[in-house]
Design a protein around this motif. Structure first.
Motif, PDB file in Angstrom:
ATOM      1  N   GLN A  48       0.838  -1.199   0.000  1.00  0.00           N
ATOM      2  CA  GLN A  48       0.000   0.000   0.000  1.00  0.00           C
ATOM      3  C   GLN A  48       0.881   1.261   0.000  1.00  0.00           C
ATOM      4  N   TYR A  49       0.291   2.325  -0.552  1.00  0.00           N
ATOM      5  CA  TYR A  49       1.027   3.591  -0.689  1.00  0.00           C
ATOM      6  C   TYR A  49       1.637   4.035   0.647  1.00  0.00           C
ATOM      7  N   ASP A  50       0.792   4.047   1.675  1.00  0.00           N
ATOM      8  CA  ASP A  50       1.257   4.505   2.990  1.00  0.00           C
ATOM      9  C   ASP A  50       2.358   3.621   3.554  1.00  0.00           C
ATOM     10  N   GLU A  51       2.289   2.341   3.246  1.00  0.00           N
ATOM     11  CA  GLU A  51       3.301   1.416   3.790  1.00  0.00           C
ATOM     12  C   GLU A  51       4.679   1.731   3.224  1.00  0.00           C
ATOM     13  N   THR A  52       4.716   2.002   1.929  1.00  0.00           N
ATOM     14  CA  THR A  52       6.018   2.340   1.329  1.00  0.00           C
ATOM     15  C   THR A  52       6.557   3.615   1.965  1.00  0.00           C
ATOM     16  N   LYS A  53       5.677   4.589   2.104  1.00  0.00           N
ATOM     17  CA  LYS A  53       6.157   5.869   2.658  1.00  0.00           C
ATOM     18  C   LYS A  53       6.653   5.696   4.086  1.00  0.00           C
ATOM     19  N   ARG A  54       5.928   4.867   4.851  1.00  0.00           N
ATOM     20  CA  ARG A  54       6.277   4.743   6.269  1.00  0.00           C
ATOM     21  C   ARG A  54       7.406   3.742   6.499  1.00  0.00           C
ATOM     22  N   HIS A  55       7.357   2.604   5.816  1.00  0.00           N
ATOM     23  CA  HIS A  55       8.280   1.522   6.161  1.00  0.00           C
ATOM     24  C   HIS A  55       9.430   1.337   5.187  1.00  0.00           C
ATOM     25  N   LEU A  56       9.364   2.038   4.046  1.00  0.00           N
ATOM     26  CA  LEU A  56      10.468   1.900   3.076  1.00  0.00           C
ATOM     27  C   LEU A  56      11.057   3.295   2.775  1.00  0.00           C
ATOM     28  N   PRO A  57      11.602   3.948   3.790  1.00  0.00           N
ATOM     29  CA  PRO A  57      12.075   5.322   3.560  1.00  0.00           C
ATOM     30  C   PRO A  57      13.194   5.411   2.540  1.00  0.00           C
ATOM     31  N   TYR A  58      14.034   4.393   2.498  1.00  0.00           N
ATOM     32  CA  TYR A  58      15.144   4.466   1.531  1.00  0.00           C
ATOM     33  C   TYR A  58      14.604   4.372   0.102  1.00  0.00           C
ATOM     34  N   LEU A  59      13.642   3.483  -0.096  1.00  0.00           N
ATOM     35  CA  LEU A  59      13.029   3.378  -1.427  1.00  0.00           C
ATOM     36  C   LEU A  59      12.313   4.687  -1.791  1.00  0.00           C
ATOM     37  N   SER A  60      11.622   5.262  -0.828  1.00  0.00           N
ATOM     38  CA  SER A  60      10.958   6.557  -1.095  1.00  0.00           C
ATOM     39  C   SER A  60      11.979   7.605  -1.505  1.00  0.00           C
ATOM     40  N   ALA A  61      13.134   7.581  -0.836  1.00  0.00           N
ATOM     41  CA  ALA A  61      14.190   8.549  -1.181  1.00  0.00           C
ATOM     42  C   ALA A  61      14.696   8.298  -2.605  1.00  0.00           C
ATOM     43  N   CYS A  62      14.742   7.031  -3.008  1.00  0.00           N
ATOM     44  CA  CYS A  62      15.168   6.715  -4.385  1.00  0.00           C
ATOM     45  C   CYS A  62      14.189   7.328  -5.389  1.00  0.00           C
ATOM     46  N   ILE A  63      12.906   7.261  -5.064  1.00  0.00           N
ATOM     47  CA  ILE A  63      11.895   7.817  -5.978  1.00  0.00           C
ATOM     48  C   ILE A  63      12.072   9.335  -6.096  1.00  0.00           C
ATOM     49  N   ARG A  64      12.259   9.990  -4.969  1.00  0.00           N
ATOM     50  CA  ARG A  64      12.457  11.444  -5.004  1.00  0.00           C
ATOM     51  C   ARG A  64      13.720  11.811  -5.777  1.00  0.00           C
ATOM     52  N   GLU A  65      14.757  11.040  -5.512  1.00  0.00           N
ATOM     53  CA  GLU A  65      16.033  11.350  -6.156  1.00  0.00           C
ATOM     54  C   GLU A  65      15.950  11.136  -7.670  1.00  0.00           C
ATOM     55  N   SER A  66      15.216  10.114  -8.061  1.00  0.00           N
ATOM     56  CA  SER A  66      15.051   9.861  -9.494  1.00  0.00           C
ATOM     57  C   SER A  66      14.225  10.988 -10.137  1.00  0.00           C
ATOM     58  N   LEU A  67      13.175  11.424  -9.448  1.00  0.00           N
ATOM     59  CA  LEU A  67      12.367  12.514  -9.996  1.00  0.00           C
ATOM     60  C   LEU A  67      13.172  13.812 -10.069  1.00  0.00           C
ATOM     61  N   ARG A  68      14.130  13.943  -9.161  1.00  0.00           N
ATOM     62  CA  ARG A  68      15.002  15.125  -9.205  1.00  0.00           C
ATOM     63  C   ARG A  68      15.943  15.054 -10.406  1.00  0.00           C
ATOM     64  N   LEU A  69      16.587  13.913 -10.525  1.00  0.00           N
ATOM     65  CA  LEU A  69      17.643  13.779 -11.524  1.00  0.00           C
ATOM     66  C   LEU A  69      17.080  13.586 -12.940  1.00  0.00           C
ATOM     67  N   HIS A  70      16.039  12.805 -13.040  1.00  0.00           N
ATOM     68  CA  HIS A  70      15.470  12.486 -14.348  1.00  0.00           C
ATOM     69  C   HIS A  70      13.981  12.832 -14.405  1.00  0.00           C
ATOM     70  N   PRO A  71      13.668  14.104 -14.378  1.00  0.00           N
ATOM     71  CA  PRO A  71      12.251  14.496 -14.401  1.00  0.00           C
ATOM     72  C   PRO A  71      11.581  14.060 -15.700  1.00  0.00           C
ATOM     73  N   PRO A  72      10.382  13.476 -15.611  1.00  0.00           N
ATOM     74  CA  PRO A  72       9.728  12.975 -16.835  1.00  0.00           C
ATOM     75  C   PRO A  72       9.223  14.070 -17.775  1.00  0.00           C
ATOM     76  N   ILE A  73       9.055  15.295 -17.273  1.00  0.00           N
ATOM     77  CA  ILE A  73       8.635  16.364 -18.196  1.00  0.00           C
ATOM     78  C   ILE A  73       9.624  17.517 -18.109  1.00  0.00           C
ATOM     79  N   PRO A  74      10.743  17.390 -18.783  1.00  0.00           N
ATOM     80  CA  PRO A  74      11.716  18.483 -18.749  1.00  0.00           C
ATOM     81  C   PRO A  74      11.330  19.527 -19.788  1.00  0.00           C
ATOM     82  N   ASN A  75      10.323  20.283 -19.455  1.00  0.00           N
ATOM     83  CA  ASN A  75       9.789  21.232 -20.439  1.00  0.00           C
ATOM     84  C   ASN A  75       9.871  22.644 -19.881  1.00  0.00           C
TER      85      ASN A  75
END
Ligand code: HEM
Length: 604
Positions: A448-475
């Motif tokens: 579940q969405y909340d579970e990832t946010k609460r119990h998988l902080p490192y994975l959540s950080a990977c998602i943020r870092e990927s969105l930072r580095l490789h934004p899907p709409i570089p416009n």
């Protein structure tokens, strides 16, 4: 000798630059000490003709010496022989600069073409096709190459001004590249008007995205936005249905014929995201996951089509001449098409008509289920007490599929790619998932969405870092300084009335002041975990989903998908990366090119 001091006022760039040029003209021997010269905000108070003359003068004085020379006037660039002269001079302008300016969608837009040519090729292009140089309208396309260029190490950073001053792309368009400048651009209600390149009919009737005026936008956003897109509603109404899609997606990958087969994972994530969108819009998904394919080539058409789309909106000749003629029937998608964007629109129209039929039956007392999807919100929407018409509804539906399918798919693909190609990160993510799983903190069969946010902080950080580095709409999403009034000041820089201001996620999200001190062009999820305070500050600088009154409507939905499918892929499969592909910014969107090619093996 002339006294220049009276005109020299720090921060007051116009007199400063004017004075500087006069100094160079008076004492040309000093010009040999100049290494780089970029006109900034120089046009205020000048007509086009004056600007051209100033440029001529600048080029005469500085053209032979400086390594980076940026003329002030860019309109009718093809008619300005001096520019060619400068380009071909021994000491030419910095190639990246010329790439930026002289580079059009033609070279840069379509996937699979060779990397951007250096200024030689650009110059040739102008010689053969001077009419391409309609910079007043095409300018925005060129910053795409900034994103791309940035990947070609070492080319672009040196064209930024150290003091954070904006880069002028055309006489009235400024690119801001410091994260701290974003709020002043995008949160200023007075500047919530979009530039004129959005005002075109090449891509159909007005939608949220193409509505330029602030008031019109506010009304439409109020009508079709709202609580539907809040995280609470999405979790309550849609999360379980997204779980079903994930289960189907996983099942497809585990089929004996598929298990261990080579696939382009980043395309499969886009298919998943496309089905989430069609499901949220019309209740029943269109079959991307069910049929395990790019239905009717819609994703492919989207990627290819954005280059044409970009050209259509930015190139005045294309917009005003070609697309106003019969030729448009051959160029633009049509509802009679059996695939791509044409089919997407036709299918959207069929869904709307089908819904009307069902609602009529319901009105007559027949048993018809209630709908709580986006189409229903568009049917219920009112602006000044008036319902939207079907054309507006279709524009909204089409926009949402285009805005939310491949974009989220790229976010998913890019995150998986970055995790999978960084072995230490991958090991940490796997361990985090295994530990949480062993403690029973992750739901089965789907996290579940909340579970990832609460119990998988490192994975959540990977998602943020990927969105930072490789934004899907570089416009480039421009906002207009009100044409009447005194203009605006950003970060100490005076911005004249009528200027279009914009930024670019790839550039701004590499700003070391905001995301450092770690190198900002590296994938370092740890930067998000150092402290809550730092992470919140960086989040405030993120531009991946835009910001302000026009922030992405589907941000929470996209994040939810990412926080669910990424952990599910990693806990269900062993992944062998065969080809990682590369992040490719193209026509204002990004995707992995040629794709993240992997072999997935189901884990017990
Ligand atoms: C990772 C995926 C996504 C990214 C990176 C993204 C990015 C963006 C950005 C940068 C903007 C702002 C444009 C501007 O300032 O003018 C935007 C606007 C928008 N996005 Fe997204 N988006 C994503 C997913 C979605 C999804 C899933 C939807 C589906 C609802 C969606 C719908 C929209 C709409 C309707 C707008 C226009 C909002 C307005 O002008 O009021 N996007 N998106």
């Amino acid at each position: 000798m002339t006294d220049y001091s009276d005109e020299y006022r720090p921060r007051d760039l116009i007199p400063l630059q004017r004075t500087f040029l006069r100094l160079m003209v008076d004492r040309p021997e000093l010009a040999t000490h100049v290494k780089s010269f970029i006109w900034t905000l120089m046009w205020r108070g000048f007509g086009e003709q004056d600007l051209s003359e100033i440029d001529m003068r600048t080029c005469e004085v500085l053209g032979q010496n400086v390594a980076c020379l940026d003329p002030a006037s860019l309109r009718q660039i093809g008619d300005q022989p001096y520019l060619f002269r400068v380009l071909s001079a021994e000491a030419s302008p910095h190639p990246a600069r010329v790439d930026l300016r002289g580079f059009s969608i033609f070279e840069n837009g379509a996937a699979g073409l060779p990397p951007p040519p250096r200024f030689e090729a650009t110059r040739d292009r102008f010689r053969t096709c001077p009419f391409l140089a309609d910079w007043g309208s095409m300018n925005a396309a060129n910053v795409d190459c900034r994103a791309r260029g940035h990947n070609r190490a070492g080319q672009l950073p040196d064209i930024w001004m150290e003091d954070g001053s904006p880069v002028r792309i055309t006489p009235d368009l400024l690119l801001f590249h410091k994260a701290c400048q974003l709020r002043d651009i995008y949160w200023d209600a007075a500047c919530n008007t979009k530039g004129s390149i959005y005002q075109h009919e090449a891509i159909g009737p007005q939608s949220l995205f193409t509505t330029t005026g602030a008031d019109d936008h506010r009304k439409l956003r109020k009508a079709v936005g709202g609580s539907f897109w809040s995280v609470g509603t999405l979790k309550k109404t849609w999360e379980a249905k997204i779980d079903d899609l994930i289960l189907n997606w996983v099942r497809n990958r585990k089929r004996p014929s598929e298990n261990g087969k080579t696939i382009i994972l980043s395309n499969k994530t886009s298919e998943f995201a496309a089905d989430v969108m069609t499901m949220v819009l019309f209740t029943k998904p269109w079959g991307f996951v069910q049929n395990d394919r790019d239905e009717r080539g819609m994703l492919h058409a989207w990627r290819v089509g954005t280059s044409l789309f970009g050209l259509a909106v930015r190139w005045r000749f294309m917009r005003e001449v070609i697309l106003s003629s019969k030729l448009k029937d051959y160029i633009l998608p049509k509802m009679s098409d059996e695939w791509g964007n044409g089919w997407l629109m036709a299918q959207g129209a069929r869904e709307i008509s089908d819904r009307h039929t069902k609602l009529q039956k319901k009105g007559k007392g027949e048993s018809v289920p209630s709908f709580n999807d986006v189409l229903q919100t568009a049917i219920d929407a009112r602006i000044d007490d008036e319902p939207l018409n079907d054309t507006q509804r279709l524009a909204h539906m089409t926009l949402l599929i285009q805005a939310g399918a491949d974009t989220t798919g790229t976010g998913l693909g890019a995150t998986l790619r970055l995790i999978l190609t960084h072995p230490k990160v991958l090991a940490k993510v796997r361990e985090e998932i295994a530990t949480a799983d062993a403690k029973g903190l992750l739901s089965n069969p789907v996290v579940q969405y909340d579970e990832t946010k609460r119990h998988l902080p490192y994975l959540s950080a990977c998602i943020r870092e990927s969105l930072r580095l490789h934004p899907p709409i570089p416009n480039l999403f421009s906002r207009l300084v009100p044409p009447s009034g005194d203009g605006k000041t950003i970060d100490g820089f005076p911005i004249p009335p009528g200027t279009q201001m914009l930024s670019h996620a790839v550039v701004v999200q590499r700003d070391a002041d905001a995301f450092g001190p770690e190198p900002t062009d590296e994938f370092r999820p740890e930067r998000w975990l150092e402290s809550e305070e730092r992470s919140a500050r960086m989040e405030g600088y993120m531009y991946t989903f835009g910001m302000g009154p026009r922030v992405c409507l589907g941000k929470e939905l996209a994040l939810m998908e990412m926080h669910k499918l990424v952990p599910e892929v990693l806990r269900r499969f062993g992944v062998e990366v065969l080809e990682e592909g590369r992040y490719c910014a193209c026509g204002g969107i990004a995707y992995l090119q040629p794709g993240l090619m992997v072999r997935l093996t189901a884990r017990e």
